[in-house]
Design an enzyme around this catalytic site. Structure first.
Site, short mmCIF file in Angstrom:
data_model
loop_
_atom_site.label_atom_id
_atom_site.label_comp_id
_atom_site.label_asym_id
_atom_site.label_seq_id
_atom_site.Cartn_x
_atom_site.Cartn_y
_atom_site.Cartn_z
N PRO A 129 -16.08 -34.94 -50.36
CA PRO A 129 -17.39 -35.58 -50.50
C PRO A 129 -18.04 -35.40 -51.86
CG PRO A 129 -17.58 -33.57 -49.22
CD PRO A 129 -16.11 -33.82 -49.39
N TYR A 168 -3.58 -26.25 -41.79
CA TYR A 168 -4.11 -25.52 -42.94
C TYR A 168 -3.51 -24.12 -42.94
CZ TYR A 168 -7.69 -29.22 -43.04
OH TYR A 168 -8.36 -30.43 -43.07
#
Length: 296
Positions: free
Chosen positions: A211, A62
């Site tokens: 999610p 990241y």
């Protein structure tokens, strides 16, 4: 209901709240480079514990690296309540996603962990994931074996797996204690359904990524959004909050890690834990996708 809204335990000794924080969004565009609003990112990370979030998911890729450094700047020295998970095994050669690749060489994995420990200023990482099962430059068994060796040496407390097949999950469990797995799983896209089942059967925690997404279902997206709208309205929440709430109802192994750059959005995500769905509502959402037809 109390069990769903309270905590979940990773590896029998790491107790965390059931909604964590995926830090990937605190990077530059396309997950490349540092987060442009540096001070805003620091403030958001420092607000997590106040909002009841004590689990952070990050990875060396990241940025690369900038996300781990931002977490250290914002939160070190770390609260005893905080659990940090990071990952190694992906590489990135530039701004374009096409530069993303996988490396399973055990020496590279060892270097990745050591550098993550240095960036996060940790002696041991509480949860370390092999970030991908796609690497072919080394046998999968050797990759897991190296993580197990580093665990035995005290550098890793617990081992997890990300982006693996159910077969790889089973293989890894024959080599090391695997306490967590991450996969794509949400209201519209249940690609990780078999891994969820495997996690439940083994006692591992399952962290679904994306999610709160309603769009990952491709052709299912509009149908899923339409089905969620009346249920969300009945509970006075957004469809994204409903998506997170459904995950918590779906399985006791679930540890969603929604990401955000906004404190207001963070609060919305956390509030999803208070949404109490009926069995019929849970079934309606679950049945939007035939999980039995999905093959890992």
């Amino acid at each position: 209901m109390a069990d769903r809204l309270d905590t979940i335990t990773i590896g029998r000794d790491l107790e965390v709240r059931k909604i964590g924080y995926g830090a990937m969004q605190l990077t530059g565009p396309q997950v490349w480079g540092p987060y442009p609003d540096h001070e805003g990112g620091v403030r958001l990370l420092r607000s997590l514990l106040d909002q009841g979030v004590n689990f952070i998911d990050t990875a060396d890729v990241y940025g690369p690296h900038t996300n781990e450094l931002l977490i250290r700047e914002a939160l070190h020295p770390y609260s005893d309540e905080l659990v940090i998970a990071t990952k190694g095994g992906f590489v990135r050669g530039g701004y374009e996603y096409s530069t993303l690749g996988w490396v399973g060489n055990p020496k590279y994995l060892r270097q990745s962990l050591m550098m993550s420990l240095r960036r996060l200023r940790l002696d041991r990482v509480q949860l370390y994931y092999l970030h991908s099962g796609y690497a072919t430059d080394a046998p999968f068994e050797d990759q897991i074996g190296e993580l197990k060796a580093m665990q035995d040496e005290g550098y890793i407390q617990h081992i997890g797996l990300s982006n693996v097949t159910p077969e790889q999950f089973a293989t890894a469990r024959g080599i090391a204690d695997i306490v967590a797995v991450t996969a794509l799983y949400n209201v519209g896209n249940r690609r990780g359904a078999q891994l969820l089942t495997a996690a439940e059967e083994s006692g591992a925690v399952f962290s679904p990524w994306h999610p709160a997404s309603l769009r990952d279902g491709g052709d299912n997206a509009d149908r899923v959004a339409s089905a969620l709208a009346p249920i969300a309205a009945a509970h006075g929440v957004t469809p994204q909050q409903l998506a997170i709430a459904w995950l918590l109802h779906r399985s006791p192994a679930m540890l969603p890690i929604p990401g955000t750059r906004s404190l207001a959005h963070l609060r919305e995500n956390v509030a999803a834990a208070s949404v109490d769905l009926s069995d019929d509502e849970v079934a309606t959402i679950t049945e939007l996708v035939d999980e039995k037809a999905i093959h890992g």
